[in-house]
Design a protein around this motif. Structure first.
Motif, short mmCIF file in Angstrom:
data_model
loop_
_atom_site.label_atom_id
_atom_site.label_comp_id
_atom_site.label_asym_id
_atom_site.label_seq_id
_atom_site.Cartn_x
_atom_site.Cartn_y
_atom_site.Cartn_z
N VAL A 1 0.86 -1.18 0.00
CA VAL A 1 0.00 0.00 0.00
C VAL A 1 0.90 1.23 0.00
CG1 VAL A 1 -1.82 1.25 1.21
CG2 VAL A 1 -1.78 -1.25 1.23
N ALA B 1 2.69 0.84 3.45
CA ALA B 1 2.17 0.06 4.57
C ALA B 1 1.92 -1.33 4.05
CB ALA B 1 0.89 0.68 5.09
N PRO C 1 0.09 -5.44 5.06
CA PRO C 1 -0.89 -6.12 5.90
C PRO C 1 -0.26 -6.69 7.16
CG PRO C 1 -0.33 -7.45 4.01
CD PRO C 1 0.39 -6.16 3.84
N SER D 1 -13.64 6.73 -3.03
CA SER D 1 -12.60 5.87 -2.48
C SER D 1 -11.24 6.30 -3.00
CB SER D 1 -12.86 4.42 -2.88
OG SER D 1 -11.75 3.63 -2.54
N PRO D 2 -10.28 6.47 -2.12
CA PRO D 2 -8.94 6.84 -2.57
C PRO D 2 -8.06 5.63 -2.87
CG PRO D 2 -9.06 7.00 -0.21
CD PRO D 2 -10.37 6.45 -0.66
N LEU E 1 -4.24 6.34 -2.88
CA LEU E 1 -3.39 5.37 -2.22
C LEU E 1 -3.31 4.17 -3.15
CD1 LEU E 1 -2.16 5.56 0.59
CD2 LEU E 1 -4.13 4.31 1.45
N GLY F 1 -9.90 -9.42 5.81
CA GLY F 1 -10.38 -8.05 5.96
C GLY F 1 -10.22 -7.28 4.68
N GLU G 1 -8.51 -2.55 6.57
CA GLU G 1 -8.51 -3.34 7.80
C GLU G 1 -7.22 -4.14 7.95
OE1 GLU G 1 -13.36 -3.92 7.80
OE2 GLU G 1 -12.02 -5.55 7.16
N ALA H 1 -4.51 -1.95 8.80
CA ALA H 1 -4.80 -1.14 9.99
C ALA H 1 -4.83 0.35 9.67
CB ALA H 1 -3.79 -1.41 11.09
N LEU H 2 -5.43 0.64 8.54
CA LEU H 2 -5.60 2.05 8.19
C LEU H 2 -7.03 2.45 8.52
CD1 LEU H 2 -3.91 2.13 4.68
CD2 LEU H 2 -3.05 3.07 6.82
N PRO H 3 -7.25 3.73 8.72
CA PRO H 3 -8.64 4.16 8.89
C PRO H 3 -9.40 3.91 7.60
CG PRO H 3 -7.18 6.04 8.66
CD PRO H 3 -6.30 4.84 8.82
N ASP H 4 -10.67 3.69 7.74
CA ASP H 4 -11.47 3.41 6.54
C ASP H 4 -11.37 4.59 5.57
OD1 ASP H 4 -13.14 2.53 4.67
OD2 ASP H 4 -14.98 2.63 5.87
N PRO H 5 -10.82 4.35 4.43
CA PRO H 5 -10.62 5.48 3.50
C PRO H 5 -11.85 5.81 2.68
CG PRO H 5 -9.71 3.47 2.59
CD PRO H 5 -10.32 3.08 3.91
N GLN I 1 -15.16 7.23 1.82
CA GLN I 1 -15.92 8.32 2.41
C GLN I 1 -17.22 8.53 1.65
OE1 GLN I 1 -14.09 10.99 4.61
NE2 GLN I 1 -12.82 9.21 5.03
N VAL J 1 -10.22 13.37 -3.81
CA VAL J 1 -10.14 12.46 -2.68
C VAL J 1 -8.86 12.75 -1.90
CG1 VAL J 1 -11.48 10.61 -3.68
CG2 VAL J 1 -9.05 10.76 -4.15
N SER K 1 -6.11 10.77 0.43
CA SER K 1 -5.74 9.44 0.88
C SER K 1 -5.66 9.44 2.39
CB SER K 1 -4.39 9.05 0.28
OG SER K 1 -3.41 9.93 0.73
N PRO K 2 -5.93 8.32 2.97
CA PRO K 2 -5.90 8.25 4.43
C PRO K 2 -4.46 8.27 4.93
CG PRO K 2 -6.26 6.11 3.52
CD PRO K 2 -6.20 7.05 2.37
N LEU L 1 -1.06 7.36 6.22
CA LEU L 1 -0.14 6.22 6.20
C LEU L 1 0.94 6.47 7.24
CD1 LEU L 1 0.91 4.80 2.78
CD2 LEU L 1 -0.57 3.88 4.54
N ARG M 1 -14.01 10.34 12.72
CA ARG M 1 -13.58 9.00 12.38
C ARG M 1 -12.07 8.87 12.39
NH1 ARG M 1 -15.38 7.63 6.73
NH2 ARG M 1 -17.34 8.31 7.59
N ALA N 1 -9.23 6.31 14.69
CA ALA N 1 -8.59 5.30 13.84
C ALA N 1 -7.09 5.51 13.86
CB ALA N 1 -9.12 5.42 12.42
N ARG O 1 -4.05 2.99 15.33
CA ARG O 1 -2.91 2.45 14.62
C ARG O 1 -1.60 2.77 15.34
NH1 ARG O 1 -0.80 5.05 11.34
NH2 ARG O 1 -2.65 6.26 10.84
N ALA P 1 -15.69 3.78 12.26
CA ALA P 1 -15.22 4.30 10.98
C ALA P 1 -16.14 3.94 9.82
CB ALA P 1 -13.83 3.77 10.69
N THR Q 1 -12.05 -5.60 12.08
CA THR Q 1 -11.03 -4.57 12.27
C THR Q 1 -10.53 -4.51 13.69
OG1 THR Q 1 -12.94 -3.25 11.74
CG2 THR Q 1 -10.85 -2.62 10.74
N VAL R 1 4.35 -4.19 9.45
CA VAL R 1 4.76 -2.94 8.84
C VAL R 1 6.23 -2.67 9.10
CG1 VAL R 1 4.18 -0.50 8.66
CG2 VAL R 1 2.42 -2.15 9.29
#
Lengths: 768, 179
Positions: free
Chosen positions: A75, A84, A86, A181-182, A212, A276, A280, A283-287, A289, B79, B81-82, B84, B118, B122, B126, B138, B148, B159
């Motif tokens: 990722v 990142a 899994p 979704s990103p 991402l 997952g 998940e 372990a990222l926040p749900d991207p 939106q 968008v 990205s969340p 990282l 959210r 989250a 992490r 979330a 999760t 990681v």
């Protein structure tokens, strides 16, 4: 005089003389819309890269990929260069290329039964095609990501396309599901260490757009369809590390994938793995939106636009195929009919005893001083006894004086106030002393045997009118040559078909013969249409008379020598024909001879002179589309096939008419200006007819815009290429100079803008 | 218009031996006598107005379609990205609440209120193993919560190989806006 009348009319009529332009606006808008729809369609359908995801690709250099990326997690945040991966004992199942109406629901079912969430990297066009599936993916708790709009290789795509692919697929997802979704899985990507420089630059630019990039760590290789066991084996982690597993829910038969999933999930669960979504597992926040309302609606609009385009294009392509088939059928019918007609008439004695009774020739003339002498002299030279009546319809150029001054025996001049060609013809009919009438335009020159030939069919009592064979005199130049071809083909093919089918819709005003009795029965020539010859012929047909074609009665006529003049002439013909068709629409349901005209002639005209030309702009737009997006060879092949068919018809027609086929070389060029002119005229005419607007030359104003032809009248056959024939358009000029010898010369130095339509309707299809 | 047919008729000589008209002479074909106005011409101008209106009825949706297509081509959702995990250990900020000072740009992700609330937990989940907050709120879908919540327990280990487990939540909040 005519001025007074015009004024009087102007007071009475309330029609504004505003030219109707709505149709041009409409045509432009519709053509633009169609082009836009085609562009969209072309982009989504034909730029679509359908190469399998895992197929071998050329490996580019990978020097620019940072080490921490190529050795990092799957990722990747391209802009910041972070990665990142899994977590241990965690599997993120990912499905590319969907949604697919067949396989995606099955996979969703398997996942639901096993209580597992996965990530679906959807292709934008697929989402637009099956928004309900995308909605179900999201509703089932799975994560949705992008796999570009058209499954394109982002690494090799230029910047604008990368951006477009991302934005459009995001819109499709937003429209279908209401979320954005990103997550991005670039098509043709695999693991991090396989990233090339090009891929990396795409990942970076995606990162700059907020995306991402999600690569894989384990490829199930299910796209190869290696068998269920192999897919399970490929997807099973070798150790305890977490994995992002690549699978496909579209792009071919995915039954193996479905079955493999059924086995894989319980097996891995038993081995202690958890499943997952990508976020998940890493372990990222749900991207994913919720999309803003504006994005959602814009996405819905995109989906609607795509679906509408699909629908419209499907309908249009069917129409085009139908039109093509009808055109081919017509070509075959016309060729067969011409052959039969030729054989039938070839046996001679077709009409019974020779007709030797004298004939009255009526020459209606309005400002025809340029050509009238040649016309009258050619008639006098006939090998058949003729009485010639020149009806001068209030000419202002001394046409009547000119003819009188010639003091030719057997030529009468009748002067009348300007009242229109139908009135002039009626005057002539009233004054005629013979039972057989020949009507000639003032600018038409008869061959010596033409009068004799054209009246022979009257040996048959049922024949009420005969059409002669009008030929173009001024064939120099591209425009002249095109019209020459059109006349030869129209007269020798279409007219023979009409003759055989007993549904002749037009006896050309330039060269036609009538039984006086028949004309009187229908009350003479009507002035309610602009194509009085078509109107007259249809009326005769409906009255039960047969109207036939005599190809040996040849007359030479001047064709318009400029695009403007041609436009005017064709506008009048086309509009007049529409008027006549409408006026005689009752024939459709009549019986006997009238029914033949209605159901054969009128429907033929409707199909090939109205409906197909209306479809013709679409043909042009589609041709460009085909050249750009489809296989150009195939499009050119198709085009050539139709051209060849035309050339074959042309060759046959030229042979029937004993013309030299040299002019046919200009047929391919006809596709580019002439054809467009012809269908634009039809569009203009149809709109004018529907709107009921009055034409400039209708009624009193019909002569208002005419100019008196310049030049001396008596230059018959000796004149070199008339000056006015040297067309202004240089391209015509050029093409014309390419032809070494001109067979025919003009009869006068100026082309008169004939006030009356010499309706020869060559009948050759503008409809192709 | 001058019409000569009347006079013509008087001039007609009967033709001996000819049948009066062809065998299946149907309608007398004189209809144009009753209708002297040109075919199609609508003197009231009503039809022209109607055609204009119809034209607009067609033009407007077609133009709207083109504009809409253009807008979808030029526009499109943005968008973000969340977060990282940052790779720079130096940037590591141990305190999870550090996410809070900087949530301001977050609502601009077009999502509105839920996103702000959210990301913070989250994030926290992490950076520090904090299973309670772990992404449970979330997802709008309920199902994902169970899978999760188990995640963060092992969060650091996989990681660790490539990226550093530690992160700087405050910093990584708006990476997408960086050039």
């Amino acid at each position: 005089m005519s001025k007074n009348r015009r004024r009087a009319r102007g007071r009475r009529g309330s029609v504004r003389n505003v030219p109707l332009r709505t149709h041009w606006l409409l045509l432009t808008t519709l053509v633009l819309t169609l082009s836009a729809a085609l562009l969209l369609q072309g982009y989504t359908q034909h730029m679509f890269d359908s190469t399998a995801d895992g197929a071998e690709r050329e490996q580019g250099p990978a020097q620019a990929v940072p080490a921490q990326i190529s050795s990092g997690g799957p990722v990747i945040e391209g802009a910041a260069g972070r990665t990142a991966g899994p977590q241990a004992r965690t599997i993120a199942l990912t499905f590319d290329d969907g949604p697919d109406p067949l396989w995606t629901p099955q996979i969703l079912d398997v996942l639901r039964r096993n209580g597992v969430h996965a990530t679906f990297f959807a292709v934008g066009t697929q989402v637009a095609a099956h928004p309900e599936l995308a909605r179900r993916i999201v509703a089932d708790g799975h994560q949705i990501g992008l796999h570009t709009f058209t499954h394109t290789n982002l690494g090799t795509a230029p910047g604008w396309r990368r951006s477009l692919e991302l934005r459009e697929s995001q819109l499709a997802v937003a429209g279908a599901t209401g979320v954005t979704s990103p997550l991005l899985r670039p098509p043709y990507s695999s693991t991090s260490d396989a990233l090339t420089d090009a891929d990396w630059s795409a990942v970076q630019s995606a990162g700059e757009h907020g995306y991402l990039t999600v690569l894989t760590t384990q490829d199930s290789e299910d796209w190869r369809r290696p068998g269920v066991a192999q897919i399970v084996a490929n997807s099973t982690p070798k150790d305890q590390a977490g994995q992002i597993v690549l699978m496909h829910d579209a792009g071919g038969d995915r039954s193996q994938t479905v079955t493999a999933l059924e086995q894989l999930i319980p097996k891995l669960k038993a081995a202690g793995f958890r499943f997952g979504t990508v976020s998940e597992a890493t372990a990222l926040p749900d991207p994913v939106q919720r999309a803003s309302a504006a994005d959602h609606w814009q996405g819905l609009a995109l989906i609607t636009a795509l679906r509408t385009s699909d629908w419209v294009l499907a309908a249009l392509s069917w129409l085009l195929w139908a039109a093509g088939a009808i055109s081919v059928l017509r070509a075959v019918a016309v060729l067969v009919a011409a052959r039969r007609h030729k054989r039938m008439r070839g046996r001679g004695k077709a009409w019974g005893k020779p007709v030797t009774e004298p004939v009255t020739v009526i020459v209606p003339a309005y400002n025809e001083s340029a050509g009238i002498e040649a016309a009258v002299r050619s008639l006098l030279a006939s090998d058949h006894p003729v009485e010639i009546i020149v009806v001068d319809d209030g000419s202002t150029d001394g046409t009547a004086d000119l003819v009188e001054a010639l003091r030719l025996p057997g030529v009468r001049v009748i002067r009348q106030q300007n009242a229109g060609k139908p009135a002039a013809l009626n005057t002539g009919i009233a004054a005629a002393s013979c039972n057989l009438l020949v009507m000639v335009d003032g600018d038409t020159v008869f061959e010596p045997d033409a009068v004799r030939m054209i009246v022979q069919p009257f040996a048959n009592r049922r024949v009420g009118a005969v059409s002669g064979n009008a030929k173009v005199v001024n064939r120099g130049g591209l425009l002249g040559r095109w019209q020459h071809i059109e006349y030869v083909v129209g007269f020798n093919l279409d007219r023979r078909l009409f003759d055989l089918a007993e549904c002749m819709p037009t006896v050309p005003g330039a060269v036609g013969a009538f039984r006086r009795e028949a004309l009187l029965r229908i009350g003479g020539v009507s002035d309610t249409t602009l194509a009085e010859d078509t109107d007259l012929t249809m009326a005769l047909c409906r009255d039960g008379w047969r109207v036939v074609y005599e190809e040996r009665a040849k007359a030479w006529t001047e064709a318009p020598a400029s695009l403007g003049a041609l436009w005017k002439q064709r506008y009048r013909w086309c509009y007049g024909t529409l008027q006549a068709m409408w006026k005689h629409r009752g024939a459709l349901t009549q019986r006997g001879q009238a029914g033949k005209l209605g159901r054969r002639g009128l429907l033929y005209l409707l199909m090939f002179q109205v409906l197909l030309p209306l479809l013709a702009p679409v043909v042009d737009v589609f041709a460009v589309y085909g050249l750009v997006f489809l296989d150009p060879v195939r499009i050119i092949g198709l085009w050539s096939a139709f051209l060849l068919l035309q050339v074959a018809m042309g060759l046959y027609a030229f042979r029937l008419d004993k013309e030299r086929p040299g002019a046919l070389w200009s047929l391919p060029l006809q596709q580019f200006v002439y054809r467009q002119l012809m269908y634009l005229v039809v569009i203009q005419s149809v709109f004018t007819a529907i709107a009921g607007s009055r034409l400039r030359w209708q009624r009193m104003e019909r002569y208002g815009s005419l100019t008196v032809p310049a030049g001396s009248p008596l230059q018959a056959t000796t004149a070199p290429t008339p000056q006015s024939l040297a067309l202004a358009d240089s391209w015509v000029e050029e093409a014309r100079s390419a032809v070494p010898a001109m067979q025919y010369q003009g009869y006068h130095s100026a082309i008169p803008e004939t006030p009356w339509s010499q309706y020869h309707d060559p009948g050759q299809g503008d409809a192709r | 218009m001058t019409r000569h047919s009347g006079t013509v008729h008087e001039d007609t000589r009967p033709i001996p031996g000819l049948p009066q008209g062809p065998p299946d002479a149907g309608a007398p074909g004189l209809e144009h006598h009753g209708d002297p106005s040109p075919v199609f011409v609508d003197t009231s101008g009503r039809r022209q107005r109607r055609v204009r209106r119809l034209g607009w009825v067609l033009v407007v949706p077609a133009a709207a379609y083109v504009l809409l297509l253009l807008s979808t081509l030029l526009g499109g959702p943005t968008v973000h990205s969340p977060l990282l995990p940052d790779q720079q250990p130096a940037a590591a900020m141990p305190s999870p609440p550090a996410a809070d000072p900087d949530p301001a740009p977050e609502p601009s992700t077009a999502s509105g209120t839920p996103s702000a609330t959210r990301t913070a937990p989250a994030n926290a989940a992490r950076t520090t193993p904090n299973p309670t907050g772990a992404a449970a709120p979330a997802t709008p879908t309920a199902g994902s919560a169970s899978s999760t919540s188990a995640g963060p327990t092992a969060a650091a280990t996989p990681v660790a190989g490539h990226g550093k487990p530690s992160s700087a939540p405050g910093q990584s909040n708006k990476p997408s806006t960086k050039p």
